[in-house]
Design an enzyme around this catalytic site. Structure first.
Site, PDB file in Angstrom:
ATOM      1  N   LYS A   5     -13.304 -31.524  -1.851  1.00 53.86           N
ATOM      2  CA  LYS A   5     -11.970 -30.931  -2.324  1.00 53.86           C
ATOM      3  C   LYS A   5     -10.642 -31.863  -2.009  1.00 53.86           C
ATOM      4  O   LYS A   5     -10.679 -32.685  -0.910  1.00 53.86           O
ATOM      5  CB  LYS A   5     -11.739 -29.756  -1.377  1.00 53.86           C
ATOM      6  N   SER A  56      -8.878 -20.805  -3.222  1.00 52.86           N
ATOM      7  CA  SER A  56      -8.488 -22.198  -3.778  1.00 52.86           C
ATOM      8  C   SER A  56      -9.518 -23.191  -4.115  1.00 52.86           C
ATOM      9  O   SER A  56      -9.183 -24.143  -4.661  1.00 52.86           O
ATOM     10  CB  SER A  56      -7.552 -22.610  -3.019  1.00 52.86           C
ATOM     11  N   SER A  83     -10.770 -18.809   0.630  1.00 46.88           N
ATOM     12  CA  SER A  83     -10.810 -20.065  -0.453  1.00 46.88           C
ATOM     13  C   SER A  83     -12.044 -20.396  -0.443  1.00 46.88           C
ATOM     14  O   SER A  83     -12.314 -21.426  -1.509  1.00 46.88           O
ATOM     15  CB  SER A  83      -9.704 -20.870  -0.095  1.00 46.88           C
TER      16      SER A  83
END
Lengths: 95, 493, 494
Positions: B78, B158, B182
Site C-alpha cells: 500500500k 481505503s 480499511s
C-alpha cells in the site's frame, strides 16, 4: 451546534487551507451534515466515564539518553522543495 | 501446471521450497500479469527491477537454506507504507514525488524474511475513504462485477488497491492498513481475506499516519492461512513506536487447528442494523450455523454502544488527522505552491495538495479540537470510546470471539456514493467499533450476494488474540468453501 | 519599603509572573536520538523524527523525564506520577510537525516554591505553578537572503522544561532575584546549564499593574527575554507604559510583546496576535507517562545539598556571616571551593572547622573574588586551588606570616603559580617573633629618634604609630606586629 460561513472561513485559516469564497457555502452544508450526525453522542450519558487516553494498556517505556540519530542532513533535505546552504528555505517571514 | 499466479501464499511457499519453480519465475508471472491489468488502476508504481533483484536474493536463500515463510513471495505494498527510494505518497498530491530515505518497520520485516516487492498500490488519499475513489491517482476498479452487469464497481477502501490486486491475482498478497475498516471492508468487497491485528501488534513506524490511535497494518490475502503466515512476518515489537506492544508473536499458522469445539461465539444484537440487505443477514445466519456445526457454542450478546461508534470515529479520526497532516506544508517535502508569504504558501499548497475528502476531514478535525468545542466533541467522543471498549470487555467475559457481517453491503458502483460523505461513512458501521477498541478483526469471504458479488463475515477477538480470530476464520473459510473468482474482464485489449 | 510606582494619580503595584524555558541537559533530544550540542552546522543534528518525515514517531528520553522530576523536587514541588503529553497545534516554518509536543492539562510537576534572596538580607517565597516538559522549535533566520527565510532544525525537539511561577513578584529586582535563584538551583542539580546567552534559559515575562490591594490588572506577556538584565529592564519599561496608559484613562490590551534590547522598549507583536487556537489534545503517538514513587524517591536521593540548606548550615554550624554564606552558595563551585578549603585549613591548623570558617569565607569573598574579578576569571578556572589557598591562610593563622605579607604572597602565587610555603621560604618572609631580634630593632629606632621619644614621653601618644612603622620598616615587614606593639609600649613607657 452548527457552523456558518464565518466559522468555516476561520477553521480553514486555522488549518491553513485556502478556500475560495464560492466554496465556503457548500462546505457549510457538508460540515453541518457531519456535525449533525456526530451530535448523536449527546444521547450518551458519560458522567463519571474517563476518556480513553490510550488504546493499549501499557505504560510508556523511557528511552536511554543515547545519540542514535541525526548527522544525516542529505537525507533530511533530500525531498525539500527548496534547500540552500544546508537550510530549508521558505518565503521570507516578517516578524 | 496451474498458473503460478493462481497459487495461494502457502502454496507458493511450498512450491518454492520444493523447487517446483523459482522466485524469479514466480515474480515474472506476476510482472506479466500486472502489465495486463493496468486498467484496474491497482498499482500506482510498479517496481519490477527491484522485484527481480529481490527475487534473485530469495532464490539464493532458498538454495542456502536460510529461507523463511515469506521468502520469494511477491507482494503489493500500500502506498501508505514508506519504502526507501520508492514513491510513498499516500495517494496524495501533497506528497508529490516523495521518496523516503527510510523503510517502514513492517515492510522491512517482510523484506528481512525475503519477500518481494512488486510495486506500490493505490488507496484512498491518506486512507480516508471506503471506496478508493479519493485517490489522487484515480479510482481502483474492482475485479468483480455483478452478474449480468458491466458496471464498474469499487474495490472498497481505503486499501482498495491492495484488495483489487489480490483478487485479480496480480499479487500473492498485499499489505493494507486499517483505521476504521480499511482492510476488512475492501477484503469483503473483493472476496479476499483481510486481517486487522490488535492495535500495537504491528509497528506504525514508517506508515504515513492518518489517525494514530486507530491505524494498524495488516495483510490482505487469498486465504486465512495466508493471512496467518503474512501477519507473523509483519508483526513485531518496535522500540521506535511507543504504542507498539512488547508481546511475543506466536506461530499463527499453528493456530489453524480447525478445532473450535466448545468455543463461545458472541452474536451482537446491535449489528442487525436497519437497511442492511437481506443477503447480508442471510450470510450472517449461515455463518452462525457453520460455527455451530463445527462445535462452537453461540451466545447472544449485546454491545449497547455500537450505534455510537461511527459518530465517535468521525470525531476522533478527523481530529487526529487534522494534526497529523499539519506537517504537509510545502517546507520539507512534497508539493509547494509558492505564495507571497509563508502563510500564503501554506494555504495554497494545502488547498492544491489535498483532495476534497481530506480537506473536509481536516476542517472537521480542526473544528472539534478548537477552543470552546473540545469538550463537547473530542472529549465526549473519547468518553464514548471508553464505553465502546467497555462493551467489548464485558462481552469477552462471556464469549471468546464475536461474529458479525463485515460491511452493510456488497461492492457498489463507482460514483454511487461519492457525492454523499455521510452515506460513504456508513460503510464502516460494522468495522469501526473494533477499531475504536483496538481489537483484532478479520474478514473472511463467506459467499456471494444475489448479484454474484462476494460478501464477507467479520470475526472480532480479544486484544492480542489473533490466534482465535484466525482459527475461527479458518473454520468459516472451510465451511464456506468460497472458491468463486472474478471473471477476467480486464487485459482483453 | 514599597516597590510601588508613583504615578500622577497615586501608587501602582507591579505584578509579575515568569515562564522560564530551561533547556534540559541531555545527550539526545526529548523524542529523538539526535544530538543536542550547541553550535553545530545547520540541520546536522536533525533526525527523521525531528524533521517530521511522514510516518516518524516520537519516543521519550528517560533522562529528560528524570531531570524534570529532579528539578521539581529541588523546588519542593509535587511530582505528578501521572502526566500526559499533548500536541499544541500551530503552523510555523521552524515547527516541522505542525505541532509542538508539550504538556497541557497534566504536567509532570505541580506546585512548589522558591525562596529568593533580596537586598538587605530579606527573603521572599515565590510560588511555582507547574513545570512541564516540551519540545523546542527550530530556528528561522530572516537575514540571510533577500526574499527567503532559512530554517535550521538543530534545536527542533530539544527538551525544555517550562517552569511557570505564580504572579508573586512585585518588582524587577524580585524577578531578577527569582531568575538568579532558579539558575543557581538548576545548576546545582545539573538539570540545566542556566546559560542565558546561549539561550538555554529564556523567560516569558507577564506584567500587569494595579492599585495596591485591588484585583489583578490585564497583563501583557513579553516573549523570549534572554538575560536577567533585559528581564528587569523590560519589566520597568512595561510597568511604566501600562501606568501611563491607565492614568491617561486608557485600558491595557492583553497581548504578546517583544523586548527590544537596543532601545530598551517593549513593542506589540501584532503578527502573533491573530486569534491563536492551539487545539491541544493528548498526543496519540505517546502513552500517558506513569512514574512510580520508587523512581521519584531515587531522584530525591540523587539531589545534592541545595543552596538554601547549604546556606543555613554555613551560618548555623560554621558561624559565618549571612552575607558570606549567600555569596558562597550562589554558585555550587564557590560553595565547594569553600568547603574544600575549609577542610584543608582545619587540618593544617589543627583547629575545628568552625574556628577557621570565618577567616576562610572572608578570604574567598574578599581576596580571591577580588583577584578573580581583576583577572576576569570565574572561580571555575581559579588559578589558585582550594588546597593552595588553605596553605596560604594557614601560614597567616598560625602566625608564620603577617596579614600584610599574606597579601604579597598571594600576589606572587597568582603570578608564579608557586605554593605559599615555598614562596615564604624562598623570600624569607617568615614573621619575626623572636623578642631578642625585635628588641634590637626597637633599641635602634629609639636611639635614632631620641627627640621623638622625648616628645612621646612628654605626652604625645600619637607618635606610637610612628615608632611601630619605623620598627616594621627595619624588619621589612616581617616582625610580628603584636610582639612589636607590646615590646615597644613596654620600652617607651619604661
Amino acid at each position: 451546534m452548527s457552523v456558518d460561513k464565518n466559522t468555516v472561513a476561520k477553521i480553514a485559516h486555522l488549518a491553513r487551507i485556502k478556500v475560495p469564497d464560492a466554496s465556503l457555502e457548500p462546505l457549510v452544508g457538508e460540515l453541518n451534515n457531519i456535525l449533525d450526525f456526530v451530535e448523536q453522542l449527546n444521547e450518551v450519558n458519560t458522567d463519571n466515564v474517563a476518556p480513553m487516553t490510550s488504546v493499549v494498556a501499557a505504560t510508556m517505556v523511557l528511552r536511554d539518553d543515547d545519540i542514535t540519530a541525526g548527522d544525516c542532513r542529505d537525507e533530511v533535505l533530500a525531498n525539500a522543495p527548496a534547500a540552500e546552504h544546508g537550510f530549508f528555505a521558505v518565503p521570507k517571514v516578517i516578524e | 501446471m496451474t498458473e503460478l499466479t493462481a497459487l495461494t501464499l502457502a502454496e507458493a511457499r511450498d512450491g518454492l521450497v520444493a523447487g517446483d519453480f523459482s522466485a524469479r519465475e514466480l515474480t515474472q508471472s506476476y510482472v506479466t500479469a500486472m502489465e495486463t491489468a493496468t486498467e484496474l488502476n491497482a498499482y500506482i508504481v510498479d517496481t519490477p527491477e527491484q522485484a527481480f533483484s529481490m527475487a534473485d536474493a530469495a532464490d539464493a536463500r532458498l538454495k542456502d537454506g536460510t529461507a523463511k515463510a515469506m521468502t520469494g513471495i511477491p507482494l503489493a505494498i500500500k502506498d501508505l507504507f514508506c519504502t526507501r527510494d520508492v514513491h510513498s505518497c499516500s495517494a496524495s498530491h501533497i506528497l508529490n514525488g516523495f521518496q523516503p530515505q527510510y523503510e517502514s518497520t513492517v515492510t522491512q520485516n517482510l523484506w528481512d524474511d525475503g519477500a518481494v516487492m512488486l510495486g506500490k498500490v493505490n488507496m484512498d488519499e491518506f486512507a480516508m475513504g471506503s471506496s478508493n475513489e479519493t485517490s489522487y491517482y484515480g479510482p481502483v476498479r474492482n475485479p468483480w462485477k455483478a452478474s449480468g452487469s458491466e458496471k464498474e464497481l469499487v474495490p472498497g477502501g481505503s486499501s482498495g488497491g491492495s484488495s483489487a490486486a489480490v483478487a485479480a491475482e496480480i499479487a500473492v498478497a498485499a499489505t493494507g492498513t486499517d483505521t476504521g475498516g480499511s482492510i476488512r471492508q475492501p477484503a469483503a468487497f473483493t472476496g479476499t481475506v483481510g486481517l486487522k491485528p490488535t492495535y500495537g501488534r504491528c509497528s506504525r513506524w514508517g506508515i504515513i499516519a492518518f489517525a494514530s490511535s486507530l491505524d494498524q497494518a495488516g495483510p490482505i490475502t487469498r486465504t486465512v492461512r495466508d493471512a496467518a503466515i503474512m501477519l507473523e512476518s509483519m508483526a513485531s515489537f518496535d522500540p521506535k513506536d511507543t504504542t507498539s506492544v512488547d508481546c511475543p508473536v506466536p506461530n499463527y499458522e499453528a493456530a489453524l487447528t480447525g478445532d473450535i469445539r466448545g468455543l463461545k461465539v458472541g452474536i451482537p444484537k446491535e449489528y442487525h442494523a436497519d437497511g442492511v440487505p437481506e443477503d447480508i443477514e442471510k450470510i450472517w445466519k449461515q455463518g452462525i450455523e457453520w460455527l455451530k456445526d463445527a462445535g462452537a457454542e453461540v451466545v447472544d450478546i449485546s454491545l449497547p454502544h455500537t450505534k455510537y461508534a461511527l459518530p465517535t470515529y468521525y470525531i476522533v479520526a478527523p481530529a487526529e488527522a487534522s494534526s497529523n497532516l499539519a506537517r504537509y506544508d510545502g517546507v520539507k517535502y512534497g508539493l509547494r505552491v509558492t505564495g507571497e508569504s509563508l502563510d500564503d504558501m501554506y494555504a495554497l499548497t494545502r488547498a492544491e495538495g489535498f483532495g476534497d475528502e481530506v480537506k473536509r476531514r481536516i476542517l472537521i478535525g480542526t473544528y472539534v479540537l478548537s477552543a470552546g468545542y473540545y469538550d463537547a466533541y473530542y472529549l465526549k467522543a473519547q468518553k464514548v470510546r471508553s464505553l465502546i471498549a467497555r462493551d467489548f470487555a464485558n462481552a469477552y467475559e462471556k464469549v471468546d470471539v464475536i461474529l458479525t457481517p463485515t460491511a452493510p453491503s456488497a461492492a457498489f458502483a463507482l460514483g454511487e456514493k461519492s457525492s454523499d460523505p455521510l452515506e460513504m461513512y456508513l460503510n464502516d458501521i460494522f468495522t469501526v467499533p473494533a477499531s475504536l477498541a483496538g481489537l483484532p478483526g478479520i474478514s473472511v469471504p463467506a459467499g456471494l450476494s444475489q448479484d454474484g458479488l462476494p460478501l464477507g463475515l467479520q470475526l472480532i477477538g480479544r486484544a492480542f488474540d489473533e490466534e482465535t480470530v484466525l482459527k475461527v476464520g479458518g473454520v468459516l473459510e472451510s465451511a464456506a468453501q468460497f472458491s468463486a473468482k472474478p471473471a477476467k474482464w480486464w487485459g482483453a485489449k | 519599603m514599597s516597590n510601588y510606582i508613583q504615578g500622577a494619580t497615586g501608587d501602582w503595584e507591579i505584578v509579575i509572573g515568569l515562564e522560564v524555558h530551561a533547556q534540559v541537559i541531555s545527550q539526545s533530544k526529548l523524542f529523538s536520538g539526535a544530538a543536542t550540542a550547541f553550535g553545530s552546522e545547520p540541520n546536522t543534528q536533525v533526525s527523521l523524527v525531528d524533521s517530521a518525515m511522514p510516518g516518524m514517531l516520537p519516543v521519550i528520553n528517560g533522562e529528560c523525564v528524570r531531570q524534570a522530576v529532579r528539578t521539581g523536587l529541588a523546588l519542593g514541588a509535587t511530582i505528578n506520577l501521572y502526566s500526559v503529553f499533548d500536541r499544541k497545534n500551530y503552523f510555523y516554518a521552524d515547527l516541522p510537525q505542525g505541532y509542538q509536543i508539550s504538556q497541557f492539562k497534566h504536567p509532570i510537576v505541580g506546585e512548589g516554591d522558591v525562596v529568593i534572596d533580596l537586598d538587605n538580607e530579606q527573603s521572599k517565597v515565590v510560588g511555582i505553578e507547574r513545570i512541564h516538559l516540551e519540545q523546542d522549535a527550530g530556528k528561522s533566520m530572516h537575514d540571510q537572503h533577500p526574499t527567503m527565510t532559512y530554517v535550521d532544525l538543530n534545536r527542533s525537539g530539544v527538551a525544555l522544561m517550562e517552569i511557570v511561577s505564580k504572579p508573586d513578584m512585585r518588582s524587577a529586582e524580585e524577578a531578577g532575584a527569582y531568575l538568579r535563584k532558579l539558575r543557581t538551583i538548576v545548576r546545582y542539580i545539573g538539570s540545566c546549564d542556566g546559560n542565558m546567552e546561549q539561550g538555554s534559559m529564556r523567560a516569558d515575562v507577564n506584567v500587569s499593574v494595579r492599585r495596591p490591594g485591588e484585583e489583578l490588572g490585564t497583563r501583557c506577556e513579553i516573549k523570549n527575554v534572554n538575560s536577567i538584565r533585559f528581564v528587569q529592564q523590560s519589566i520597568d519599561y512595561e510597568a511604566r507604559r501600562q501606568v501611563d496608559i491607565l492614568e491617561d484613562g486608557g485600558q491595557i490590551d492583553q497581548e504578546t510583546r517583544l523586548f527590544d534590547a537596543n532601545s530598551g522598549v517593549t513593542r506589540s507583536m501584532r503578527s502573533k496576535e491573530e486569534a491563536h487556537d492551539y487545539r491541544y489534545f493528548p498526543d496519540p503517538d505517546l502513552l500517558p507517562l506513569q512514574l512510580d514513587q520508587a523512581f521519584v524517591d531515587a531522584q530525591k536521593e540523587s539531589l545534592p545539598e541545595l543552596p538554601d540548606a547549604k546556606k543555613a548550615r554555613f551560618i548555623k554550624d560554621l558561624g559565618i556571616t549571612a552575607y558570606n554564606a549567600s555569596v558562597l552558595v550562589a554558585e555550587q563551585v564557590s560553595a565547594a571551593y569553600f568547603e574544600d578549603m575549609l577542610a584543608d585549613l582545619a587540618k593544617r591548623t589543627g583547629k575545628a572547622e568552625k574556628d577557621v570558617a570565618t577567616a576562610a569565607s572572608n578570604w574567598i569573598t574578599g581576596e580571591l573574588f577580588g583577584a578573580l574579578n581583576k583577572l576576569g576569571q570565574s572561580i571555575t578556572d581559579s588559578p589558585i586551588a582550594a588546597g593552595q589557598a588553605a596553605e596560604l591562610l594557614a601560614l597567616q593563622l598560625d602566625g608564620t606570616i603577617s596579614g600584610r605579607i599574606a597579601k604579597d604572597v598571594f600576589e606572587i602565587m597568582l603570578e608564579s603559580g608557586k605554593g605559599a610555603e615555598e614562596i615564604v621560604e624562598e623570600k624569607g618572609l617568615k614573621q619575626v617573633s623572636d623578642t631578642g631580634a625585635i628588641e634590637g630593632f626597637i633599641d635602634q629606632v629609639m636611639t635614632e629618634n631620641a627627640a621623638k621619644v622625648e616628645e612621646y614621653r612628654g605626652g604625645k601618644d600619637k607618635l606610637f604609630g610612628f615608632f611601630v612603622g619605623q620598627v616594621m620598616k627595619k624588619t621589612q615587614g616581617k616582625a610580628n606586629p603584636k610582639v612589636v606593639n607590646e615590646m615597644l609600649k613596654e620600652k617607651l613607657d619604661a
